[in-house]
Design a protein around this motif. Sequence first.
Motif, PDB file in Angstrom:
ATOM      1  N   UNK A   4     -11.140  -9.752  48.930  1.00 25.26           N
ATOM      2  CA  UNK A   4     -10.602  -8.232  48.840  1.00 25.26           C
ATOM      3  C   UNK A   4      -9.333  -8.199  49.586  1.00 25.26           C
ATOM      4  N   UNK A   5      -9.108  -8.843  50.347  1.00 26.00           N
ATOM      5  CA  UNK A   5      -7.769  -9.147  51.252  1.00 26.00           C
ATOM      6  C   UNK A   5      -6.893  -9.577  50.432  1.00 26.00           C
ATOM      7  N   UNK A   6      -7.151 -10.504  49.658  1.00 28.90           N
ATOM      8  CA  UNK A   6      -6.074 -11.170  48.650  1.00 28.90           C
ATOM      9  C   UNK A   6      -5.536 -10.297  47.680  1.00 28.90           C
ATOM     10  N   UNK A   7      -6.703  -9.415  47.246  1.00 29.62           N
ATOM     11  CA  UNK A   7      -6.388  -8.712  46.059  1.00 29.62           C
ATOM     12  C   UNK A   7      -5.430  -7.442  46.569  1.00 29.62           C
ATOM     13  N   UNK A   8      -5.715  -7.021  47.609  1.00 29.28           N
ATOM     14  CA  UNK A   8      -5.009  -5.821  48.543  1.00 29.28           C
ATOM     15  C   UNK A   8      -3.336  -6.456  48.695  1.00 29.28           C
ATOM     16  N   UNK A   9      -3.549  -7.600  49.309  1.00 30.15           N
ATOM     17  CA  UNK A   9      -2.094  -8.115  49.503  1.00 30.15           C
ATOM     18  C   UNK A   9      -1.420  -8.351  48.414  1.00 30.15           C
ATOM     19  N   UNK A  10      -1.968  -8.814  47.352  1.00 29.59           N
ATOM     20  CA  UNK A  10      -1.223  -8.886  46.027  1.00 29.59           C
ATOM     21  C   UNK A  10      -0.712  -7.598  45.497  1.00 29.59           C
ATOM     22  N   UNK A  11      -1.727  -6.702  45.511  1.00 31.44           N
ATOM     23  CA  UNK A  11      -1.275  -5.249  45.005  1.00 31.44           C
ATOM     24  C   UNK A  11      -0.206  -4.740  45.948  1.00 31.44           C
ATOM     25  N   UNK A  12      -0.130  -4.836  47.316  1.00 25.93           N
ATOM     26  CA  UNK A  12       0.779  -4.401  48.158  1.00 25.93           C
ATOM     27  C   UNK A  12       2.072  -5.316  47.832  1.00 25.93           C
ATOM     28  N   UNK A  13       2.170  -6.321  47.700  1.00 27.51           N
ATOM     29  CA  UNK A  13       3.328  -7.153  47.405  1.00 27.51           C
ATOM     30  C   UNK A  13       4.205  -6.559  46.233  1.00 27.51           C
ATOM     31  N   UNK A  14       3.266  -6.117  45.119  1.00 30.09           N
ATOM     32  CA  UNK A  14       3.979  -5.542  43.984  1.00 30.09           C
ATOM     33  C   UNK A  14       4.996  -4.341  44.502  1.00 30.09           C
ATOM     34  N   UNK A  15       4.338  -3.449  45.293  1.00 32.44           N
ATOM     35  CA  UNK A  15       4.974  -2.417  45.774  1.00 32.44           C
ATOM     36  C   UNK A  15       6.159  -2.693  46.438  1.00 32.44           C
ATOM     37  N   UNK A  16       6.195  -3.676  47.562  1.00 32.66           N
ATOM     38  CA  UNK A  16       7.017  -4.070  48.486  1.00 32.66           C
ATOM     39  C   UNK A  16       8.342  -4.765  47.353  1.00 32.66           C
ATOM     40  N   UNK A  17       8.014  -5.286  46.657  1.00 31.37           N
ATOM     41  CA  UNK A  17       8.748  -6.092  45.826  1.00 31.37           C
ATOM     42  C   UNK A  17       9.823  -5.185  45.078  1.00 31.37           C
ATOM     43  N   UNK A  18       9.146  -4.097  44.501  1.00 36.71           N
ATOM     44  CA  UNK A  18       9.810  -3.264  43.728  1.00 36.71           C
ATOM     45  C   UNK A  18      10.729  -2.436  44.581  1.00 36.71           C
ATOM     46  N   UNK A  19      10.278  -2.150  45.783  1.00 33.80           N
ATOM     47  CA  UNK A  19      11.137  -1.231  46.879  1.00 33.80           C
ATOM     48  C   UNK A  19      12.159  -2.158  47.102  1.00 33.80           C
ATOM     49  N   UNK A  20      12.137  -3.412  47.414  1.00 29.15           N
ATOM     50  CA  UNK A  20      13.284  -4.377  47.833  1.00 29.15           C
ATOM     51  C   UNK A  20      14.436  -4.627  46.815  1.00 29.15           C
ATOM     52  N   UNK A  21      13.754  -4.658  45.421  1.00 28.11           N
ATOM     53  CA  UNK A  21      14.466  -4.846  44.419  1.00 28.11           C
ATOM     54  C   UNK A  21      15.633  -3.521  44.162  1.00 28.11           C
ATOM     55  N   UNK A  22      14.980  -2.407  44.230  1.00 30.85           N
ATOM     56  CA  UNK A  22      15.857  -1.209  43.908  1.00 30.85           C
ATOM     57  C   UNK A  22      16.770  -0.903  45.226  1.00 30.85           C
ATOM     58  N   UNK A  23      16.127  -1.277  46.090  1.00 23.14           N
ATOM     59  CA  UNK A  23      17.143  -1.035  47.438  1.00 23.14           C
ATOM     60  C   UNK A  23      18.428  -2.019  47.410  1.00 23.14           C
ATOM     61  N   UNK A  24      18.151  -3.057  47.010  1.00 25.54           N
ATOM     62  CA  UNK A  24      19.351  -4.223  46.835  1.00 25.54           C
ATOM     63  C   UNK A  24      20.243  -3.983  45.743  1.00 25.54           C
TER      64      UNK A  24
END
Length: 559
Positions: A4-24
């Motif tokens: 469950x933690x791995x699934x949540x980490x992967x799901x949250x990493x999608x969100x963080x990656x997109x935010x970082x990409x749009x910010x940069x």
Amino acid sequence: MKKWNKRKILRNSFLLSIILFLAISMLLPMLALFKKSFYMKRKFVGINNFKRVINDTGFLQALSNSFNISLVVAIITLILAFLFAYGIARTNIKGKKFFKTVAILPLFAPTMVYGIALIYIFGSKGILTTGFLGLSSNLKVFINIYGRLGIVTAETLYIFPSVYLIILAGFNNIDYSLYEAAEVVGTSGLRQWYTIKLQQMKNSIINAFFTAFIMCFTDFGIPKVIGGSYDTIALRFYQQVVGQNQIGKGAVIAILFLIPSCIYFIIYTYIKRNTYNNKQIRPYIIKKNIFRDMFFTIYNVIMSFNIIIVFIILFLSSMIKNWPYDLSITFKYYNIKTIGTSLLDIYRNTIFVSFMVAFIGTAIVFTTAYIVERYKEFSQARAFLHFVSSLPLAIPGMVIGLSYLLFFNKRWNIFNCLYGTLAILIVANIIHFFSVPFFTISDNLKKIDKGFEEVSECMGIPWYITLIKVILPNSIFSILKSFEYYFINSMVTISAVSFLYTSKTKLASIEILNKSDSGDIAIASAIAVTIVIINLVLKFIFNRIESKLYSYLQFENKY
């Protein structure tokens, strides 16, 4: 628990990656642009930069010219496109498939093409100016196409398909039940036109008008080719940065550029929020009317001829040896060996950049839309993503290009390695065209039943399995549309990349501009024809893919 933690980490990493990409790739470059507009020689000067630019000789005149031309083009294009779309959506004219195809042809060519075509028709050695190349002096037509008239004519041709598609979509979203109800209560035809057609179409009309206005206001390709001494704010912006290397003044003009674009963004956002998409729309039943059909047949034929003639002239100009003195046919302007091997590299760069923009851009857009529409958690982050994803509507391509120049061309920036490479052109185009694919995929994801995720969660099926096996297959058409949109626009754009290319990363659309500047118009035409052919081939391939997929899905649903 670990799974469950791995699934949540992967799901949250999608969100963080997109935010970082749009910010940069969007927010930080825009901040660099805002900062530059208030600084001079590393000193804060506030609004003095704006005063200096506004007081420049000719600035207010250029601004007035741009508003004047954009207003005229928006009104003319809206009327022409409305009538053309009406002929397709509300009459029984023959050849609708042909008219639909012709109407979108200008989408496949760079903006400069229309200026070049007008020069070949009305220029000093043009077809009409020379009496159809000397056939008859009585047929000579003298029109000063350089300046305001040329810009208005070329911009109208360039903007026409975008306005037409908006208006046509507006017609298709009117429920025929409204007309039936009006007829039952005895409403006259004129009153139906006002209370139903115009009322239901008002959002589309407003959207089309401001789309045309902003497209004209921010375009510098056509004024540069056919504008002559007629100055516009977009052309002045380009000349300040590229011609005079006055980045500070360019930054100020870029900020001023954002004002009408932001107004358009607010209006577009309001319209989108207040547009109800009814899935149960009854198609319009067209009644018999011979005189109406005759009028719109003639009108649509005339409009189609005006569009087609541009591409015929473009094609001929790329094959005539020495216009208008030697009209023999030659293919030397398409010959890489004759023109220079560098052109082959330019074609490779263009196709590579367009493909990568389409592939990577669609993946990023889909991920962003998936997070916004299908995640339950992170409501504030999702609202932020939706807002940022909408922002490119309000940011002209040249503004994006200049912001990248100011942000990525800094030694302290860890992403400085992107500057001067094809990668920065790819990122710039992804951001420039981000909003339309985002809305396309987002609207599709809204229609997919959210019960799929709820059932999968109850059954313990990982979210990414549901994404791969359910969400993606149901989004295939919007994904293909996104890829197609990104590829075609990346092939023809000049605005976002005009400040970022180098001699090694030059694109075909930029080369058209450079060749027309140097007087090599035949070569420019040949490059433009090549771009059009590539885009038409891609459009044909994607139409076939979509047709096959639709037939397959119909067969699956039947059995």
